[in-house]
Design a protein around this motif. Sequence first.
Motif, PDB file in Angstrom:
ATOM      1  N   SER A   1       0.836  -1.196   0.000  1.00 49.39           N
ATOM      2  CA  SER A   1       0.000   0.000   0.000  1.00 49.39           C
ATOM      3  C   SER A   1       0.874   1.251   0.000  1.00 49.39           C
ATOM      4  CB  SER A   1      -0.907   0.009   1.229  1.00 49.39           C
ATOM      5  OG  SER A   1      -0.140   0.204   2.406  1.00 49.39           O
ATOM      6  N   GLU A   2       0.288   2.367  -0.416  1.00 54.36           N
ATOM      7  CA  GLU A   2       1.023   3.629  -0.406  1.00 54.36           C
ATOM      8  C   GLU A   2       1.422   4.007   1.020  1.00 54.36           C
ATOM      9  OE1 GLU A   2      -0.614   6.832  -2.763  1.00 54.36           O
ATOM     10  OE2 GLU A   2      -1.689   5.388  -4.011  1.00 54.36           O
ATOM     11  N   SER A   3       0.541   3.735   1.969  1.00 53.86           N
ATOM     12  CA  SER A   3       0.846   4.030   3.370  1.00 53.86           C
ATOM     13  C   SER A   3       2.037   3.211   3.862  1.00 53.86           C
ATOM     14  CB  SER A   3      -0.377   3.736   4.241  1.00 53.86           C
ATOM     15  OG  SER A   3      -0.079   3.910   5.615  1.00 53.86           O
ATOM     16  N   ALA A   4       2.067   1.923   3.483  1.00 54.96           N
ATOM     17  CA  ALA A   4       3.177   1.061   3.904  1.00 54.96           C
ATOM     18  C   ALA A   4       4.487   1.538   3.307  1.00 54.96           C
ATOM     19  CB  ALA A   4       2.898  -0.378   3.499  1.00 54.96           C
ATOM     20  N   ASN A   5       4.443   1.998   2.052  1.00 58.71           N
ATOM     21  CA  ASN A   5       5.673   2.479   1.430  1.00 58.71           C
ATOM     22  C   ASN A   5       6.137   3.780   2.076  1.00 58.71           C
ATOM     23  OD1 ASN A   5       7.642   2.037  -0.839  1.00 58.71           O
ATOM     24  ND2 ASN A   5       6.979   4.116  -1.307  1.00 58.71           N
ATOM     25  N   SER A   6       5.193   4.659   2.405  1.00 53.23           N
ATOM     26  CA  SER A   6       5.547   5.909   3.087  1.00 53.23           C
ATOM     27  C   SER A   6       6.205   5.626   4.436  1.00 53.23           C
ATOM     28  CB  SER A   6       4.302   6.773   3.295  1.00 53.23           C
ATOM     29  OG  SER A   6       3.778   7.218   2.067  1.00 53.23           O
ATOM     30  N   GLN A   7       5.668   4.656   5.165  1.00 54.95           N
ATOM     31  CA  GLN A   7       6.262   4.284   6.452  1.00 54.95           C
ATOM     32  C   GLN A   7       7.657   3.699   6.257  1.00 54.95           C
ATOM     33  OE1 GLN A   7       3.621   1.841   8.859  1.00 54.95           O
ATOM     34  NE2 GLN A   7       1.837   2.991   8.166  1.00 54.95           N
ATOM     35  N   ARG A   8       7.826   2.913   5.202  1.00 59.66           N
ATOM     36  CA  ARG A   8       9.134   2.322   4.914  1.00 59.66           C
ATOM     37  C   ARG A   8      10.153   3.425   4.643  1.00 59.66           C
ATOM     38  NH1 ARG A   8       9.128  -1.904   0.084  1.00 59.66           N
ATOM     39  NH2 ARG A   8       8.304  -3.284   1.700  1.00 59.66           N
ATOM     40  N   VAL A   9       9.766   4.422   3.886  1.00 59.51           N
ATOM     41  CA  VAL A   9      10.663   5.539   3.581  1.00 59.51           C
ATOM     42  C   VAL A   9      11.036   6.290   4.850  1.00 59.51           C
ATOM     43  CG1 VAL A   9      10.838   7.779   2.427  1.00 59.51           C
ATOM     44  CG2 VAL A   9       9.857   5.828   1.206  1.00 59.51           C
ATOM     45  N   ALA A  10      10.023   6.589   5.685  1.00 59.13           N
ATOM     46  CA  ALA A  10      10.260   7.363   6.900  1.00 59.13           C
ATOM     47  C   ALA A  10      11.045   6.573   7.946  1.00 59.13           C
ATOM     48  CB  ALA A  10       8.916   7.813   7.488  1.00 59.13           C
ATOM     49  N   ASN A  11      10.669   5.323   8.172  1.00 58.80           N
ATOM     50  CA  ASN A  11      11.300   4.525   9.227  1.00 58.80           C
ATOM     51  C   ASN A  11      12.757   4.180   8.919  1.00 58.80           C
ATOM     52  OD1 ASN A  11       8.881   4.543  10.588  1.00 58.80           O
ATOM     53  ND2 ASN A  11       8.233   2.523   9.884  1.00 58.80           N
ATOM     54  N   ASN A  12      13.115   4.155   7.631  1.00 60.04           N
ATOM     55  CA  ASN A  12      14.489   3.803   7.250  1.00 60.04           C
ATOM     56  C   ASN A  12      15.307   5.002   6.770  1.00 60.04           C
ATOM     57  OD1 ASN A  12      14.619   0.621   7.268  1.00 60.04           O
ATOM     58  ND2 ASN A  12      12.636   1.158   6.349  1.00 60.04           N
ATOM     59  N   ASP A  13      14.752   6.201   6.914  1.00 59.22           N
ATOM     60  CA  ASP A  13      15.454   7.426   6.479  1.00 59.22           C
ATOM     61  C   ASP A  13      15.966   7.285   5.048  1.00 59.22           C
ATOM     62  OD1 ASP A  13      15.159   8.874   8.924  1.00 59.22           O
ATOM     63  OD2 ASP A  13      16.744   7.634   9.798  1.00 59.22           O
ATOM     64  N   LEU A  14      15.084   6.866   4.149  1.00 62.88           N
ATOM     65  CA  LEU A  14      15.516   6.574   2.778  1.00 62.88           C
ATOM     66  C   LEU A  14      15.728   7.818   1.932  1.00 62.88           C
ATOM     67  CD1 LEU A  14      13.416   3.402   1.882  1.00 62.88           C
ATOM     68  CD2 LEU A  14      15.673   3.581   2.956  1.00 62.88           C
ATOM     69  N   ARG A  15      15.030   8.905   2.244  1.00 64.60           N
ATOM     70  CA  ARG A  15      15.233  10.104   1.430  1.00 64.60           C
ATOM     71  C   ARG A  15      16.636  10.707   1.614  1.00 64.60           C
ATOM     72  NH1 ARG A  15      10.999  11.051  -1.536  1.00 64.60           N
ATOM     73  NH2 ARG A  15       8.916  10.421  -0.799  1.00 64.60           N
ATOM     74  N   PRO A  16      17.166  10.821   2.840  1.00 68.34           N
ATOM     75  CA  PRO A  16      18.549  11.282   2.973  1.00 68.34           C
ATOM     76  C   PRO A  16      19.543  10.340   2.283  1.00 68.34           C
ATOM     77  CG  PRO A  16      17.423  11.492   5.060  1.00 68.34           C
ATOM     78  CD  PRO A  16      16.510  10.714   4.160  1.00 68.34           C
ATOM     79  N   LEU A  17      19.256   9.036   2.306  1.00 67.56           N
ATOM     80  CA  LEU A  17      20.123   8.080   1.625  1.00 67.56           C
ATOM     81  C   LEU A  17      20.105   8.331   0.120  1.00 67.56           C
ATOM     82  CD1 LEU A  17      21.878   5.529   1.427  1.00 67.56           C
ATOM     83  CD2 LEU A  17      19.753   4.184   1.466  1.00 67.56           C
ATOM     84  N   ALA A  18      18.922   8.499  -0.443  1.00 70.46           N
ATOM     85  CA  ALA A  18      18.818   8.754  -1.882  1.00 70.46           C
ATOM     86  C   ALA A  18      19.488  10.084  -2.238  1.00 70.46           C
ATOM     87  CB  ALA A  18      17.360   8.768  -2.318  1.00 70.46           C
ATOM     88  N   ASP A  19      19.341  11.095  -1.385  1.00 70.08           N
ATOM     89  CA  ASP A  19      19.992  12.401  -1.619  1.00 70.08           C
ATOM     90  C   ASP A  19      21.509  12.250  -1.656  1.00 70.08           C
ATOM     91  OD1 ASP A  19      17.537  13.657  -1.695  1.00 70.08           O
ATOM     92  OD2 ASP A  19      17.645  14.415   0.371  1.00 70.08           O
ATOM     93  N   ALA A  20      22.053  11.457  -0.730  1.00 73.20           N
ATOM     94  CA  ALA A  20      23.505  11.269  -0.671  1.00 73.20           C
ATOM     95  C   ALA A  20      24.012  10.529  -1.913  1.00 73.20           C
ATOM     96  CB  ALA A  20      23.884  10.496   0.596  1.00 73.20           C
ATOM     97  N   ILE A  21      23.264   9.523  -2.343  1.00 72.01           N
ATOM     98  CA  ILE A  21      23.678   8.785  -3.549  1.00 72.01           C
ATOM     99  C   ILE A  21      23.646   9.709  -4.766  1.00 72.01           C
ATOM    100  CG2 ILE A  21      23.010   6.935  -5.145  1.00 72.01           C
ATOM    101  CD1 ILE A  21      22.095   5.323  -2.731  1.00 72.01           C
ATOM    102  N   ARG A  22      22.605  10.527  -4.872  1.00 73.83           N
ATOM    103  CA  ARG A  22      22.543  11.478  -5.999  1.00 73.83           C
ATOM    104  C   ARG A  22      23.723  12.456  -5.943  1.00 73.83           C
ATOM    105  NH1 ARG A  22      17.034  11.997  -4.312  1.00 73.83           N
ATOM    106  NH2 ARG A  22      15.631  10.713  -5.591  1.00 73.83           N
ATOM    107  N   ALA A  23      24.093  12.872  -4.748  1.00 75.55           N
ATOM    108  CA  ALA A  23      25.176  13.857  -4.600  1.00 75.55           C
ATOM    109  C   ALA A  23      26.513  13.312  -5.091  1.00 75.55           C
ATOM    110  CB  ALA A  23      25.299  14.306  -3.136  1.00 75.55           C
ATOM    111  N   VAL A  24      26.824  12.060  -4.759  1.00 75.97           N
ATOM    112  CA  VAL A  24      28.131  11.521  -5.155  1.00 75.97           C
ATOM    113  C   VAL A  24      28.145  10.963  -6.571  1.00 75.97           C
ATOM    114  CG1 VAL A  24      28.750  10.984  -2.763  1.00 75.97           C
ATOM    115  CG2 VAL A  24      27.693   9.202  -4.180  1.00 75.97           C
ATOM    116  N   THR A  25      26.954  10.790  -7.164  1.00 75.26           N
ATOM    117  CA  THR A  25      26.891  10.268  -8.529  1.00 75.26           C
ATOM    118  C   THR A  25      26.533  11.357  -9.542  1.00 75.26           C
ATOM    119  OG1 THR A  25      24.560   9.618  -8.312  1.00 75.26           O
ATOM    120  CG2 THR A  25      26.230   7.972  -7.738  1.00 75.26           C
ATOM    121  N   GLY A  26      26.416  12.585  -9.076  1.00 77.22           N
ATOM    122  CA  GLY A  26      26.122  13.685  -9.978  1.00 77.22           C
ATOM    123  C   GLY A  26      24.689  13.723 -10.448  1.00 77.22           C
ATOM    124  N   GLY A  27      23.784  13.181  -9.637  1.00 75.09           N
ATOM    125  CA  GLY A  27      22.374  13.275 -10.024  1.00 75.09           C
ATOM    126  C   GLY A  27      21.670  11.964 -10.007  1.00 75.09           C
TER     127      GLY A  27
END
Length: 209
Positions: A183-209
């Motif tokens: 569900s969309e709710s389950a995915n939102s919780q997965r993103v929040a509980n695992n701090d996935l957005r900062p992880l994705a931001d860091a990967i984008r930063a070192v790979t140039g996007g």
Amino acid sequence: MVKIKHRSNVAAALFDVVGSRGASRARRHAALVAAVRQTNERVEAIDAVRFTVGDELQGIYPTVAEALRAAYHLRLAVAPEVDLRVGIGIGEVEVIDPERGIQDGSGWWRAREAVDTVKERASQAGYRGLRTAIVGHDDPVLDATVGLIDAHLSRLRGGTVGTVRGLLEGQSNAEIAERQQISESANSQRVANNDLRPLADAIRAVTGG
């Protein structure tokens, strides 16, 4: 046959399967073959990723950012079933045997040194999640960021990896949830509980996007 003859200041990358022996080796190899094909379609390379000996792969990239992009694409494509160690060496690469595609040069020496370095560091207490090392540059901030990304990736389990892939591909929460069959709710919780957005931001930063 390799098309390059001699290139300087490139990023040579070695990808080494961690714990490649065992009953599931055939399944792991099949997953790697598919991941290599996808990576070569999506990441610019001077010499595309290919298998060399056993479960080791190699590729040559114009920049460290592109090499890291290939590394994360490969790792996320096969995780958590397959774990990859990555060594990136910056330097020269030349073909010494065009018929067999055999290469040499400081880029490859440093890539091998990087693999050995990360293998040794990962054996130390507190560094077990490290999988990536870069040799031939002087950027401690990049090294530290890559180490933090490794530490975060090492803690991901199951479908959480698929959610990270979706974030990096720019998919919406609904699109990721549909692909992960949750569900969309389950995915939102997965993103929040695992701090996935900062992880994705860091990967984008070192790979140039």
